[in-house]
Design a protein around this motif. Sequence first.
Motif, PDB file in Angstrom:
ATOM      1  N   LYS A 118       0.843  -1.190   0.000  1.00  0.00           N
ATOM      2  CA  LYS A 118       0.000   0.000   0.000  1.00  0.00           C
ATOM      3  C   LYS A 118       0.882   1.245   0.000  1.00  0.00           C
ATOM      4  CE  LYS A 118      -3.294  -2.448   2.972  1.00  0.00           C
ATOM      5  NZ  LYS A 118      -4.021  -2.408   4.264  1.00  0.00           N
ATOM      6  N   PRO A 119       0.357   2.368  -0.458  1.00  0.00           N
ATOM      7  CA  PRO A 119       1.166   3.608  -0.422  1.00  0.00           C
ATOM      8  C   PRO A 119       1.662   3.936   0.989  1.00  0.00           C
ATOM      9  CG  PRO A 119      -0.708   3.897  -1.860  1.00  0.00           C
ATOM     10  CD  PRO A 119      -0.886   2.559  -1.203  1.00  0.00           C
ATOM     11  N   GLU A 120       0.899   3.589   1.995  1.00  0.00           N
ATOM     12  CA  GLU A 120       1.320   3.882   3.364  1.00  0.00           C
ATOM     13  C   GLU A 120       2.466   2.987   3.842  1.00  0.00           C
ATOM     14  OE1 GLU A 120      -1.787   3.307   2.254  1.00  0.00           O
ATOM     15  OE2 GLU A 120      -2.967   2.143   3.718  1.00  0.00           O
ATOM     16  N   ASP A 121       2.849   2.011   3.046  1.00  0.00           N
ATOM     17  CA  ASP A 121       4.036   1.214   3.361  1.00  0.00           C
ATOM     18  C   ASP A 121       5.324   1.902   2.920  1.00  0.00           C
ATOM     19  OD1 ASP A 121       2.156  -1.687   2.407  1.00  0.00           O
ATOM     20  OD2 ASP A 121       2.615  -1.018   4.455  1.00  0.00           O
ATOM     21  N   THR A 122       5.205   3.011   2.230  1.00  0.00           N
ATOM     22  CA  THR A 122       6.380   3.745   1.777  1.00  0.00           C
ATOM     23  C   THR A 122       7.205   4.213   2.965  1.00  0.00           C
ATOM     24  OG1 THR A 122       5.322   4.491  -0.269  1.00  0.00           O
ATOM     25  CG2 THR A 122       7.157   5.818   0.569  1.00  0.00           C
ATOM     26  N   ALA A 123       8.484   3.844   2.962  1.00  0.00           N
ATOM     27  CA  ALA A 123       9.372   4.180   4.081  1.00  0.00           C
ATOM     28  C   ALA A 123      10.771   3.656   3.773  1.00  0.00           C
ATOM     29  CB  ALA A 123       8.873   3.540   5.375  1.00  0.00           C
ATOM     30  N   VAL A 124      11.703   4.050   4.610  1.00  0.00           N
ATOM     31  CA  VAL A 124      13.013   3.396   4.625  1.00  0.00           C
ATOM     32  C   VAL A 124      12.899   2.225   5.591  1.00  0.00           C
ATOM     33  CG1 VAL A 124      15.463   3.608   5.142  1.00  0.00           C
ATOM     34  CG2 VAL A 124      14.232   5.537   4.106  1.00  0.00           C
ATOM     35  N   TYR A 125      13.270   1.052   5.126  1.00  0.00           N
ATOM     36  CA  TYR A 125      13.179  -0.155   5.930  1.00  0.00           C
ATOM     37  C   TYR A 125      14.565  -0.530   6.459  1.00  0.00           C
ATOM     38  CZ  TYR A 125       8.353  -0.940   4.621  1.00  0.00           C
ATOM     39  OH  TYR A 125       6.995  -0.828   4.472  1.00  0.00           O
ATOM     40  N   TYR A 126      14.595  -0.791   7.760  1.00  0.00           N
ATOM     41  CA  TYR A 126      15.845  -1.114   8.436  1.00  0.00           C
ATOM     42  C   TYR A 126      15.801  -2.529   9.007  1.00  0.00           C
ATOM     43  CZ  TYR A 126      16.645   3.935   8.384  1.00  0.00           C
ATOM     44  OH  TYR A 126      16.816   5.231   7.996  1.00  0.00           O
ATOM     45  N   CYS A 127      16.904  -3.212   8.862  1.00  0.00           N
ATOM     46  CA  CYS A 127      17.111  -4.511   9.482  1.00  0.00           C
ATOM     47  C   CYS A 127      17.837  -4.286  10.812  1.00  0.00           C
ATOM     48  CB  CYS A 127      17.955  -5.367   8.536  1.00  0.00           C
ATOM     49  SG  CYS A 127      18.481  -6.944   9.184  1.00  0.00           S
ATOM     50  N   ALA A 128      17.466  -5.051  11.836  1.00  0.00           N
ATOM     51  CA  ALA A 128      18.095  -4.920  13.140  1.00  0.00           C
ATOM     52  C   ALA A 128      18.334  -6.303  13.743  1.00  0.00           C
ATOM     53  CB  ALA A 128      17.228  -4.084  14.069  1.00  0.00           C
ATOM     54  N   SER A 129      19.285  -6.361  14.663  1.00  0.00           N
ATOM     55  CA  SER A 129      19.641  -7.651  15.249  1.00  0.00           C
ATOM     56  C   SER A 129      20.133  -7.475  16.684  1.00  0.00           C
ATOM     57  CB  SER A 129      20.742  -8.306  14.405  1.00  0.00           C
ATOM     58  OG  SER A 129      21.108  -9.565  14.923  1.00  0.00           O
ATOM     59  N   ARG A 130      20.014  -8.534  17.444  1.00  0.00           N
ATOM     60  CA  ARG A 130      20.550  -8.581  18.798  1.00  0.00           C
ATOM     61  C   ARG A 130      20.689 -10.035  19.199  1.00  0.00           C
ATOM     62  NH1 ARG A 130      17.937  -7.068  23.744  1.00  0.00           N
ATOM     63  NH2 ARG A 130      18.952  -8.989  24.423  1.00  0.00           N
ATOM     64  N   LEU A 131      21.448 -10.289  20.225  1.00  0.00           N
ATOM     65  CA  LEU A 131      21.556 -11.638  20.742  1.00  0.00           C
ATOM     66  C   LEU A 131      20.190 -12.077  21.255  1.00  0.00           C
ATOM     67  CD1 LEU A 131      23.683 -13.853  21.256  1.00  0.00           C
ATOM     68  CD2 LEU A 131      23.888 -12.934  23.573  1.00  0.00           C
ATOM     69  N   ALA A 132      19.777 -13.270  20.881  1.00  0.00           N
ATOM     70  CA  ALA A 132      18.451 -13.745  21.269  1.00  0.00           C
ATOM     71  C   ALA A 132      18.346 -13.954  22.775  1.00  0.00           C
ATOM     72  CB  ALA A 132      18.137 -15.045  20.542  1.00  0.00           C
ATOM     73  N   ILE A 133      17.137 -13.712  23.306  1.00  0.00           N
ATOM     74  CA  ILE A 133      16.865 -13.962  24.723  1.00  0.00           C
ATOM     75  C   ILE A 133      16.379 -15.392  24.909  1.00  0.00           C
ATOM     76  CG2 ILE A 133      15.378 -13.329  26.662  1.00  0.00           C
ATOM     77  CD1 ILE A 133      15.393 -10.476  25.558  1.00  0.00           C
ATOM     78  N   SER A 134      15.436 -15.763  24.057  1.00  0.00           N
ATOM     79  CA  SER A 134      14.905 -17.124  24.100  1.00  0.00           C
ATOM     80  C   SER A 134      14.229 -17.392  22.766  1.00  0.00           C
ATOM     81  CB  SER A 134      13.899 -17.296  25.240  1.00  0.00           C
ATOM     82  OG  SER A 134      12.675 -16.668  24.914  1.00  0.00           O
ATOM     83  N   ARG A 135      13.690 -18.591  22.619  1.00  0.00           N
ATOM     84  CA  ARG A 135      13.019 -18.955  21.377  1.00  0.00           C
ATOM     85  C   ARG A 135      11.628 -18.306  21.280  1.00  0.00           C
ATOM     86  NH1 ARG A 135      14.561 -22.980  17.983  1.00  0.00           N
ATOM     87  NH2 ARG A 135      15.956 -23.813  19.554  1.00  0.00           N
ATOM     88  N   SER A 136      11.117 -17.833  22.410  1.00  0.00           N
ATOM     89  CA  SER A 136       9.739 -17.334  22.414  1.00  0.00           C
ATOM     90  C   SER A 136       9.594 -15.834  22.655  1.00  0.00           C
ATOM     91  CB  SER A 136       8.924 -18.067  23.476  1.00  0.00           C
ATOM     92  OG  SER A 136       9.495 -17.847  24.749  1.00  0.00           O
ATOM     93  N   ILE A 137      10.626 -15.177  23.109  1.00  0.00           N
ATOM     94  CA  ILE A 137      10.511 -13.744  23.403  1.00  0.00           C
ATOM     95  C   ILE A 137      10.891 -12.934  22.168  1.00  0.00           C
ATOM     96  CG2 ILE A 137      11.355 -11.835  24.799  1.00  0.00           C
ATOM     97  CD1 ILE A 137      11.796 -13.815  27.055  1.00  0.00           C
ATOM     98  N   VAL A 138       9.926 -12.206  21.642  1.00  0.00           N
ATOM     99  CA  VAL A 138      10.135 -11.366  20.461  1.00  0.00           C
ATOM    100  C   VAL A 138      10.090  -9.904  20.896  1.00  0.00           C
ATOM    101  CG1 VAL A 138       9.345 -10.786  18.149  1.00  0.00           C
ATOM    102  CG2 VAL A 138       8.997 -13.100  19.047  1.00  0.00           C
TER     103      VAL A 138
END
Length: 127
Positions: A87-107
């Motif tokens: 959609k037009p409202e999806d227009t943006a700069v998209y960034y990828c981010a990362s960190r060490l995982a806490i657990s398999r279930s915590i997002v």
Amino acid sequence: QVQLVESGGGLVQAGGSLRLSCVASGRTASSYAMAWFRQAPGKEREFVAADARSAGSTRYADSVKGRFTISRDNAKNTVYLQMNSLKPEDTAVYYCASRLAISRSIVLVTDRAYDYWGQGTQVTVSS
């Protein structure tokens, strides 16, 4: 030092699709949580999608649920964001981010929770 490089952005018509890629270097992919954020002109950066770690839980912003999918290929140290029905409202700069995982279930869905960021890739959706 973890480095993230996004690609795949571009110009697309409303209703179209794009797949963003984020290649990570400097760490083991499976033990890290990955996320996508976006920032439109004049707006704050917002959460789009994330996973807890490889084969872990995922979460999506309500605005993209059912249209976007986050996935990864650990062998390629790459995370993807498949974006459909854009959609037009999806227009943006998209960034990828990362960190060490806490657990398999915590997002984590706040940008301050992530330690490593890519440079961003522009997505423009025309009406």
